[in-house]
Every structure is written in structure tokens, then in C-alpha cells.
Write a protein that holds these residues in place. Structure first.
Motif, PDB file in Angstrom:
ATOM      1  N   SER A  51       0.861  -1.134   0.112  1.00 15.18           N
ATOM      2  CA  SER A  51       0.047  -0.024   0.023  1.00 15.18           C
ATOM      3  C   SER A  51       0.863   1.435   0.075  1.00 15.18           C
ATOM      4  O   SER A  51       0.575   2.364  -0.584  1.00 15.18           O
ATOM      5  N   SER A  52       1.918   1.434   0.598  1.00 16.63           N
ATOM      6  CA  SER A  52       2.524   2.415   0.796  1.00 16.63           C
ATOM      7  C   SER A  52       3.371   2.680  -0.615  1.00 16.63           C
ATOM      8  O   SER A  52       3.659   3.943  -0.913  1.00 16.63           O
ATOM      9  N   ASN A  53       3.804   1.845  -1.396  1.00 12.57           N
ATOM     10  CA  ASN A  53       4.275   2.090  -2.798  1.00 12.57           C
ATOM     11  C   ASN A  53       3.258   2.270  -3.631  1.00 12.57           C
ATOM     12  O   ASN A  53       3.513   3.233  -4.392  1.00 12.57           O
ATOM     13  N   ALA A  54       2.056   1.737  -3.416  1.00  9.67           N
ATOM     14  CA  ALA A  54       0.877   2.384  -4.430  1.00  9.67           C
ATOM     15  C   ALA A  54       0.426   3.580  -4.278  1.00  9.67           C
ATOM     16  O   ALA A  54      -0.122   4.274  -5.097  1.00  9.67           O
ATOM     17  N   SER A  55       0.699   4.289  -3.184  1.00 11.78           N
ATOM     18  CA  SER A  55       0.321   5.554  -2.809  1.00 11.78           C
ATOM     19  C   SER A  55       0.999   6.422  -3.585  1.00 11.78           C
ATOM     20  O   SER A  55       0.713   7.729  -3.932  1.00 11.78           O
ATOM     21  N   TRP A  56       2.221   6.030  -4.260  1.00 13.78           N
ATOM     22  CA  TRP A  56       3.018   6.933  -5.133  1.00 13.78           C
ATOM     23  C   TRP A  56       2.405   7.065  -6.572  1.00 13.78           C
ATOM     24  O   TRP A  56       2.766   8.267  -7.133  1.00 13.78           O
ATOM     25  N   VAL A  57       1.403   6.295  -6.713  1.00 14.35           N
ATOM     26  CA  VAL A  57       0.801   6.554  -8.058  1.00 14.35           C
ATOM     27  C   VAL A  57       0.032   7.732  -7.910  1.00 14.35           C
ATOM     28  O   VAL A  57       0.023   8.685  -8.914  1.00 14.35           O
ATOM     29  N   ILE A  58      -0.623   8.314  -6.860  1.00 19.30           N
ATOM     30  CA  ILE A  58      -1.279   9.791  -6.885  1.00 19.30           C
ATOM     31  C   ILE A  58      -0.363  10.724  -6.242  1.00 19.30           C
ATOM     32  O   ILE A  58      -0.236  11.731  -6.859  1.00 19.30           O
ATOM     33  N   THR A  59       0.690  10.338  -5.528  1.00 20.84           N
ATOM     34  CA  THR A  59       1.808  11.586  -5.159  1.00 20.84           C
ATOM     35  C   THR A  59       2.556  11.751  -6.238  1.00 20.84           C
ATOM     36  O   THR A  59       2.838  12.974  -6.336  1.00 20.84           O
ATOM     37  N   ALA A  60       2.940  10.939  -6.918  1.00 22.67           N
ATOM     38  CA  ALA A  60       3.640  11.407  -8.355  1.00 22.67           C
ATOM     39  C   ALA A  60       2.965  12.264  -9.144  1.00 22.67           C
ATOM     40  O   ALA A  60       3.677  13.071  -9.728  1.00 22.67           O
ATOM     41  N   THR A  61       1.653  11.958  -9.358  1.00 18.91           N
ATOM     42  CA  THR A  61       0.881  12.847 -10.013  1.00 18.91           C
ATOM     43  C   THR A  61       0.771  14.095  -9.511  1.00 18.91           C
ATOM     44  O   THR A  61       0.925  15.181 -10.264  1.00 18.91           O
ATOM     45  N   LEU A  62       0.569  14.447  -8.515  1.00 22.73           N
ATOM     46  CA  LEU A  62       0.499  15.603  -7.720  1.00 22.73           C
ATOM     47  C   LEU A  62       1.907  16.172  -7.863  1.00 22.73           C
ATOM     48  O   LEU A  62       1.789  17.691  -8.070  1.00 22.73           O
ATOM     49  N   LEU A  63       2.690  15.799  -7.483  1.00 20.61           N
ATOM     50  CA  LEU A  63       4.300  16.198  -7.309  1.00 20.61           C
ATOM     51  C   LEU A  63       4.638  16.766  -9.001  1.00 20.61           C
ATOM     52  O   LEU A  63       5.278  17.863  -9.130  1.00 20.61           O
ATOM     53  N   VAL A  98       0.709   4.398 -21.586  1.00 15.75           N
ATOM     54  CA  VAL A  98       1.723   3.772 -20.660  1.00 15.75           C
ATOM     55  C   VAL A  98       0.783   3.143 -19.457  1.00 15.75           C
ATOM     56  O   VAL A  98       0.971   2.025 -18.922  1.00 15.75           O
ATOM     57  N   CYS A  99      -0.134   3.733 -18.875  1.00 12.44           N
ATOM     58  CA  CYS A  99      -0.788   3.848 -17.727  1.00 12.44           C
ATOM     59  C   CYS A  99      -1.687   2.123 -17.912  1.00 12.44           C
ATOM     60  O   CYS A  99      -1.734   1.444 -17.127  1.00 12.44           O
ATOM     61  N   MET A 108       3.226   2.441 -14.060  1.00  2.00           N
ATOM     62  CA  MET A 108       2.116   3.024 -13.684  1.00  2.00           C
ATOM     63  C   MET A 108       2.484   4.407 -13.300  1.00  2.00           C
ATOM     64  O   MET A 108       2.049   5.658 -13.667  1.00  2.00           O
ATOM     65  N   ILE A 109       3.693   4.745 -12.424  1.00  2.00           N
ATOM     66  CA  ILE A 109       3.943   6.103 -11.816  1.00  2.00           C
ATOM     67  C   ILE A 109       4.769   6.674 -13.059  1.00  2.00           C
ATOM     68  O   ILE A 109       4.303   7.934 -12.980  1.00  2.00           O
ATOM     69  N   ILE A 110       5.201   6.170 -13.916  1.00  2.00           N
ATOM     70  CA  ILE A 110       5.824   6.988 -15.097  1.00  2.00           C
ATOM     71  C   ILE A 110       4.548   7.418 -16.012  1.00  2.00           C
ATOM     72  O   ILE A 110       4.724   8.852 -16.437  1.00  2.00           O
ATOM     73  N   GLY A 111       3.795   6.901 -16.108  1.00  2.00           N
ATOM     74  CA  GLY A 111       2.436   7.126 -16.775  1.00  2.00           C
ATOM     75  C   GLY A 111       1.714   7.946 -16.271  1.00  2.00           C
ATOM     76  O   GLY A 111       1.212   9.217 -17.138  1.00  2.00           O
ATOM     77  N   ARG A 112       1.629   8.038 -15.124  1.00  2.99           N
ATOM     78  CA  ARG A 112       0.788   8.956 -14.129  1.00  2.99           C
ATOM     79  C   ARG A 112       1.715  10.254 -14.369  1.00  2.99           C
ATOM     80  O   ARG A 112       1.016  11.495 -14.157  1.00  2.99           O
ATOM     81  N   GLY A 113       2.951  10.531 -14.143  1.00  3.99           N
ATOM     82  CA  GLY A 113       3.697  11.446 -14.415  1.00  3.99           C
ATOM     83  C   GLY A 113       3.817  12.256 -15.827  1.00  3.99           C
ATOM     84  O   GLY A 113       3.794  13.307 -15.764  1.00  3.99           O
ATOM     85  N   CYS A 114       3.720  11.551 -16.693  1.00  3.23           N
ATOM     86  CA  CYS A 114       3.377  12.032 -18.038  1.00  3.23           C
ATOM     87  C   CYS A 114       2.176  12.672 -18.402  1.00  3.23           C
ATOM     88  O   CYS A 114       1.943  13.628 -18.873  1.00  3.23           O
TER      89      CYS A 114
END
Length: 118
Positions: A51-63, A98-99, A108-114
Motif C-alpha cells: 500500500s505504501s508504494n501504491a500511494s506513489w501513483v497519486i503522489t507522483a501525479t500531484l508532485l 503507458v498506464c 504506472m508511476i511513469i505514465g501518471r507523471g506523463c
């Protein structure tokens, strides 16, 4: 040329069209940011992570969104707003692909960042 009147050869801007495009772009961007929120509970299972790693999907997008907003604004001033809008649209589509194809956390994090560039 009649009298002091000079005819302008540039087409008149259509503010209604510009406002419509910007409104649709804003709605799409906000939808892309919040679309994953209902899946937060399922992300660890879907991405085979904790779960703590999966939260980076949202955090990376906001950042990424917080960093890229002023950068894209400055680039829009330098290279033109239309050009940057097209670049952001391409990055949004690329990020969505990518997502959609992501089977693990990192893509998933890379795709959300894009997608945050939109």
C-alpha cells in the motif's frame, strides 16, 4: 485602403472557441488527476505491491503537476501557448497508454507523471 482605415489581413480571434478548448482541457486534466482515487484500495493488488508504494501513483501525479505547471507556463510564453498545448496533449495520450499497459508499479508511476503535464 480607404481614408485612414487600414485593412488587417489577420483573421479575427474567436474567443468562444478558445474558451471552449481551454474549458475542455481543464476538465480532462482534472478528470485524469482524480480518476485513480476510487482505485486506491485496489492498487496494491492490481500492481503487485504494498500500500505504501501504491500511494506513489497519486503522489507522483500531484508532485509532477506542481512542478510542471509553472514550467509549461514559461515554455508557453517562450514557444507559444498553442504549441505547448499540443505537446501537453501528446504527453497526456502517451501517459494514458503507458498506464493502460502497466502491469507493475514503475510504469504506472511513469505514465501518471506523463499525464500530469496536461
Amino acid at each position: 485602403m480607404r481614408g485612414n482605415h487600414v485593412e488587417d489581413s489577420t483573421p479575427a480571434a474567436r474567443p468562444g472557441g478558445i474558451v471552449t478548448v481551454m474549458a475542455v482541457a481543464g476538465i480532462v486534466a482534472s478528470l485524469m488527476q482524480t480518476l485513480v482515487v476510487p482505485l486506491v484500495g485496489e492498487l496494491p493488488t492490481l500492481l503487485n505491491t504494498i500500500s505504501s508504494n501504491a500511494s506513489w501513483v497519486i503522489t507522483a501525479t500531484l508532485l509532477a503537476g506542481a512542478v510542471t505547471t509553472p514550467v509549461i507556463g514559461q515554455l508557453g510564453d517562450l514557444y507559444g501557448k498553442r504549441h505547448m498545448m499540443l505537446v501537453c496533449s501528446v504527453l497526456l495520450i502517451l501517459g494514458c497508454v503507458v498506464c493502460a499497459l502497466a502491469g507493475s508499479l514503475v510504469p504506472m508511476i511513469i505514465g501518471r507523471g506523463c499525464r500530469a503535464w496536461a
